[in-house]
Enzyme design. Structure first.
Site, PDB file in Angstrom:
ATOM      1  N   GLY A 246     -14.675  35.210 -51.483  1.00 56.84           N
ATOM      2  CA  GLY A 246     -13.696  35.659 -50.476  1.00 56.84           C
ATOM      3  C   GLY A 246     -12.999  36.936 -50.918  1.00 56.84           C
TER       4      GLY A 246
ATOM      5  NE  ARG B  27     -17.491  31.997 -50.040  1.00 53.83           N
ATOM      6  CZ  ARG B  27     -16.404  32.426 -49.389  1.00 53.83           C
ATOM      7  NH1 ARG B  27     -16.517  32.926 -48.175  1.00 53.83           N
ATOM      8  NH2 ARG B  27     -15.219  32.371 -49.956  1.00 53.83           N
TER       9      ARG B  27
ATOM     10  CG  ASP C 284     -13.950  28.375 -58.663  1.00 56.64           C
ATOM     11  OD1 ASP C 284     -13.245  28.884 -57.771  1.00 56.64           O
ATOM     12  OD2 ASP C 284     -14.627  27.351 -58.486  1.00 56.64           O
TER      13      ASP C 284
ATOM     14  CB  THR D 116      -9.502  33.801 -55.091  1.00 59.54           C
ATOM     15  OG1 THR D 116      -9.032  32.801 -54.169  1.00 59.54           O
ATOM     16  CG2 THR D 116      -9.244  33.282 -56.485  1.00 59.54           C
TER      17      THR D 116
ATOM     18  CG  ASP E  63      -7.393  29.897 -51.930  1.00 59.52           C
ATOM     19  OD1 ASP E  63      -6.510  30.085 -51.078  1.00 59.52           O
ATOM     20  OD2 ASP E  63      -8.584  29.694 -51.647  1.00 59.52           O
TER      21      ASP E  63
ATOM     22  CG  ASP F  60      -8.631  28.285 -56.112  1.00 63.87           C
ATOM     23  OD1 ASP F  60      -8.909  29.433 -56.504  1.00 63.87           O
ATOM     24  OD2 ASP F  60      -9.282  27.700 -55.223  1.00 63.87           O
TER      25      ASP F  60
ATOM     26  NE  ARG G 104     -11.518  26.423 -45.416  1.00 65.42           N
ATOM     27  CZ  ARG G 104     -12.152  27.105 -44.499  1.00 65.42           C
ATOM     28  NH1 ARG G 104     -13.416  27.365 -44.638  1.00 65.42           N
ATOM     29  NH2 ARG G 104     -11.517  27.526 -43.430  1.00 65.42           N
TER      30      ARG G 104
END
Ligand code: ADP
Length: 324
Positions: A13, A74, A105, A128, A130, A132, A174
């Site tokens: 992303g 992707r 990741d 990213t 996120d 995360d 997400r």
């Protein structure tokens, strides 16, 4: 080994600040006399041979732009060994001796495989919204995404107050509740619903009604989107049907992914881009740029190939305490 030619790509992303990292990689490399080839659209572009030479001016006037000038994608083929072997042939044919990957990741797993299977030198830069990724306190883009959501919720709060309304505001995440938690604390949200949490509608209704009973005329409930965006509509329906509570839904969506990066994202991305090249020069790979105890430094790439919910419990406790 001293490298003369490196490749650079973005994968997964997009995130605001990726361009700052691209600029820093290209300028640091050129400063040290290293040639840089940009690879368009991530691993998919690599397999298709989408290469573009990078020079000082190709990264001019991009520091303030969201997204990524190299574009990203992707690439399902990359999961297969034979495509990664083909990629190494393509890279070698171009004279590219090492690869810097900006992504999450998943992208780092893809880079790690290049090292494990072919000892192809790789360095990762975490990008990213996120936040995360395991092994780093910070990923490029998170601060900008949080800031965008805060500005939107501040506006929604004006209407919520004027019309005495409850709003369910759904933010991105997400697999991660990091954006929801930080945004919830920073906007004084009455409730934060995490992405992996089964919603306790009874408690949510009790909280809203307790607020009303003490004279509160509006509520903001921040909802992490979870696996499928739009879960706020289900919560809205239950609140209405079972508890006779009206709530309005606002889904912030992709506005959180774009936009001009904040100073934090620009600065950290600039440091990370610079360090990634330095790490290759120093012969330290496979590595990744990370933030630990607030400092940007290098770590083994292996440590950053999983998902992690950074500071989840600590921030959750803070949010609960401040929203009573
Ligand atoms: P992110 O990098 O943001 O986590 P993804 O998880 O979608 O995003 O991964 C981006 C790309 O990285 C995938 O499309 C795929 O090409 C590659 N990738 C992801 N996981 C792996 C894996 N386990 N092994 C090899 N490549 C992977």
């Amino acid at each position: 080994m001293s490298f003369k030619h490196i490749g650079l790509l973005c994968s997964g992303g997009d995130a605001p600040g990726m361009n700052c990292a691209i600029r820093a990689v290209v300028r640091t490399a050129i400063y040290h006399g290293i040639k840089v080839t940009g690879i368009k659209r991530g691993y998919a572009g690599l397999l298709r041979g989408e290469f573009t030479p990078m020079n000082l001016s190709s990264v001019g006037n991009i520091i303030q732009r969201g997204g990524t000038i190299l574009q990203t994608s992707r690439c399902p083929e990359w999961m297969k060994k034979e495509f990664r072997a083909k990629a190494v042939d393509i890279l070698k044919h171009q004279g590219i001796e090492a690869l810097i990957v900006i992504g999450g990741d998943g992208s780092f797993n893809g880079a790690m495989a290049l090292w494990d299977e072919h000892q192809f030198p790789v360095v990762g830069i975490p990008g990213t919204i996120d936040n995360d990724i395991s092994g780093t306190e910070y990923t490029i883009g998170f601060d900008t995404a949080v800031q965008t959501a805060i500005e939107a919720i501040d506006k929604i709060r004006d209407t919520a107050h004027s019309h005495a309304r409850t709003f369910l505001v759904e933010v991105m995440g997400r697999n991660s509740s990091a954006i929801a938690l930080k945004v919830g604390v920073c906007t004084g949200a009455e409730n934060i619903l995490l992405n992996n949490e089964k919603v306790n509608h009874q408690k949510l209704s009790d909280d809203i009604q307790r607020g009303m009973a003490r004279g509160k005329d509006s509520s903001i409930i921040v909802v992490a989107e979870g696996p499928t965006a739009g879960r706020s509509y289900d919560i809205q329906n239950v609140l209405k049907d079972m508890y006779h509570l009206e709530a309005h839904v606002a889904i912030l969506g992709h506005i959180q992914r774009g936009g001009s990066p904040t100073s934090n994202d620009r600065f950290i991305a600039s440091q990370m881009g610079n360090m990634a090249v330095q790490s290759l020069i120093d012969g330290k790979y496979p590595t990744v740029t990370v933030v630990r105890s607030g400092k940007v430094l290098m770590a083994p790439l292996m440590e950053c190939t999983k998902k992690a919910d950074n500071n989840l419990e600590e921030f959750q406790k803070l949010a609960e305490t401040l929203s009573i």
